[in-house]
Motif scaffolding. Sequence first.
Motif, PDB file in Angstrom:
ATOM      1  N   MET A   1       6.833 -10.148   1.981  1.00  8.56           N
ATOM      2  CA  MET A   1       5.696 -10.761   2.670  1.00  8.56           C
ATOM      3  C   MET A   1       5.968 -10.886   4.171  1.00  8.56           C
ATOM      4  SD  MET A   1       2.663 -11.957   2.618  1.00  8.56           S
ATOM      5  CE  MET A   1       2.275 -12.231   0.887  1.00  8.56           C
ATOM      6  N   ILE A   2       7.191 -11.306   4.540  1.00  8.35           N
ATOM      7  CA  ILE A   2       7.536 -11.445   5.955  1.00  8.35           C
ATOM      8  C   ILE A   2       7.486 -10.086   6.642  1.00  8.35           C
ATOM      9  CG2 ILE A   2       9.382 -12.051   7.566  1.00  8.35           C
ATOM     10  CD1 ILE A   2      10.251 -14.217   5.590  1.00  8.35           C
ATOM     11  N   LEU A   3       8.025  -9.042   5.956  1.00  6.64           N
ATOM     12  CA  LEU A   3       7.994  -7.693   6.516  1.00  6.64           C
ATOM     13  C   LEU A   3       6.555  -7.218   6.705  1.00  6.64           C
ATOM     14  CD1 LEU A   3       9.374  -5.093   7.404  1.00  6.64           C
ATOM     15  CD2 LEU A   3       9.471  -4.400   4.981  1.00  6.64           C
ATOM     16  N   LEU A   4       5.696  -7.485   5.700  1.00  3.43           N
ATOM     17  CA  LEU A   4       4.293  -7.080   5.794  1.00  3.43           C
ATOM     18  C   LEU A   4       3.611  -7.741   6.977  1.00  3.43           C
ATOM     19  CD1 LEU A   4       1.838  -5.614   4.644  1.00  3.43           C
ATOM     20  CD2 LEU A   4       1.444  -7.586   3.138  1.00  3.43           C
ATOM     21  N   ARG A   5       3.903  -9.017   7.188  1.00  2.00           N
ATOM     22  CA  ARG A   5       3.290  -9.727   8.316  1.00  2.00           C
ATOM     23  C   ARG A   5       3.729  -9.131   9.651  1.00  2.00           C
ATOM     24  NH1 ARG A   5       1.728 -15.973   7.845  1.00  2.00           N
ATOM     25  NH2 ARG A   5       0.482 -15.830   5.959  1.00  2.00           N
ATOM     26  N   LYS A   6       4.977  -8.706   9.719  1.00  2.00           N
ATOM     27  CA  LYS A   6       5.456  -8.074  10.947  1.00  2.00           C
ATOM     28  C   LYS A   6       4.760  -6.734  11.165  1.00  2.00           C
ATOM     29  CE  LYS A   6      10.020 -10.276  11.134  1.00  2.00           C
ATOM     30  NZ  LYS A   6      11.486 -10.058  11.068  1.00  2.00           N
ATOM     31  N   ILE A   7       4.567  -5.996  10.080  1.00  2.00           N
ATOM     32  CA  ILE A   7       3.891  -4.706  10.171  1.00  2.00           C
ATOM     33  C   ILE A   7       2.456  -4.892  10.679  1.00  2.00           C
ATOM     34  CG2 ILE A   7       2.985  -2.769   8.813  1.00  2.00           C
ATOM     35  CD1 ILE A   7       5.486  -3.058   7.026  1.00  2.00           C
ATOM     36  N   LEU A   8       1.831  -6.017  10.293  1.00  2.00           N
ATOM     37  CA  LEU A   8       0.441  -6.275  10.653  1.00  2.00           C
ATOM     38  C   LEU A   8       0.288  -6.900  12.045  1.00  2.00           C
ATOM     39  CD1 LEU A   8      -0.885  -7.647   7.228  1.00  2.00           C
ATOM     40  CD2 LEU A   8      -1.328  -5.399   8.245  1.00  2.00           C
ATOM     41  N   PHE A   9       1.373  -6.956  12.811  1.00  2.00           N
ATOM     42  CA  PHE A   9       1.323  -7.594  14.133  1.00  2.00           C
ATOM     43  C   PHE A   9       0.217  -7.030  15.034  1.00  2.00           C
ATOM     44  CE2 PHE A   9       2.693  -7.841  18.602  1.00  2.00           C
ATOM     45  CZ  PHE A   9       2.707  -9.217  18.753  1.00  2.00           C
ATOM     46  N   PRO A  10      -0.011  -5.692  15.072  1.00  2.00           N
ATOM     47  CA  PRO A  10      -1.102  -5.189  15.925  1.00  2.00           C
ATOM     48  C   PRO A  10      -2.460  -5.782  15.564  1.00  2.00           C
ATOM     49  CG  PRO A  10       0.334  -3.394  15.252  1.00  2.00           C
ATOM     50  CD  PRO A  10       0.755  -4.602  14.457  1.00  2.00           C
ATOM     51  N   PHE A  11      -2.675  -6.043  14.266  1.00  2.00           N
ATOM     52  CA  PHE A  11      -3.941  -6.657  13.857  1.00  2.00           C
ATOM     53  C   PHE A  11      -4.013  -8.113  14.323  1.00  2.00           C
ATOM     54  CE2 PHE A  11      -3.253  -3.180  10.882  1.00  2.00           C
ATOM     55  CZ  PHE A  11      -4.486  -2.549  10.895  1.00  2.00           C
ATOM     56  N   ALA A  12      -2.852  -8.776  14.385  1.00  2.95           N
ATOM     57  CA  ALA A  12      -2.817 -10.145  14.900  1.00  2.95           C
ATOM     58  C   ALA A  12      -3.229 -10.181  16.366  1.00  2.95           C
ATOM     59  CB  ALA A  12      -1.419 -10.737  14.720  1.00  2.95           C
TER      60      ALA A  12
END
Length: 336
Positions: A1-12
């Motif tokens: 989950m933490i890795l996925l959130r990092k991957i989604l950083f551009p969307f953030a």
Amino acid sequence: MILLRKILFPFAVLYGWIAQFRNFLYDKGFLKSYSFDLPIIAVGNLSVGGTGKTPQIEYLIRLLSANYKIATLSRGYKRKSEGFVLADDTSTAAILGDEPYQFYKKFPNIQVAVDADRKNGIEQLLSLPNKPNIILLDDAFQHRKVKAGFYILLTSYDDLFCDDYILPTGNLRESRSGAKRADCIIVTKCPKAITDFEQNEIKEKLDSTVPLFFSCIEYDDCIFSSNESKKVNEIKDLYKLLIAGIAKPKSFFDFLKNQNDISLTFPDHHHFTASDILTIKNIAKDSLIITTEKDYVRLKDCIPINQLFYLPIKTSFISNKTTFDSIISDYLKITI
């Protein structure tokens, strides 16, 4: 989950730009905010869920209802109704949502309403023959269409907004700069033994110019069903099933659980299905079932009344309670 959130950083980053642009449009008047001729107090947060909005609204109800006609206005999250609904004897948790229904059952002398469109909800409340003279907006910090007179921003001790990031990388609904709209900030769910040194450290991290307070959650010393109560210390060692459908259930479980108990965790605002109820009954058998106050309003018609109990909570200021009460009182004196 933490890795996925990092991957989604551009969307953030994109989400943050959109939220910031929306706030810019409201700040500059390109999108209209509506004000009303009565005190409106908004309680909310920058992050999603779990900061203690419900007990803070209940604190304000207890503080003010003896001297004012109070109405609460919520979105009614996950309710099965639409538009404006004013609570009455026919209301259920499904119609109002669990938290507004909890307000209605606990505080029969106030008006409880739900409407996703807060502007329309306020207008409907003000059209009532017995209209309120104070409205408490629940979870409305980002609802810029209505301009409240006083904003209370909550941030959880174990998840301060200054340490968080925009969705989906973090849990923030908007950037940390949104805190500038607050008239006061409350750090919620603190340990009761939080030191002055730690409070000062948090003050420096938040770097806020508005009054800052620290509160904790206090659990009742009794559990309750619809027709009886039991002392917590008398049931602590009994085998029991603990159920929570709230954002952060750990402290609830820790307060009640012994090593033989079973804990069931459901998503926040969970609607219990027939399958869920069957699972609960099969696990509990004839044992005590204890749930949160918010979950109780959705479970009470599905579990035998002599078996299902809930544990009430309330928010308590660690210090400076009188100062907080005075700030609210002073705001009302100016606006009423």
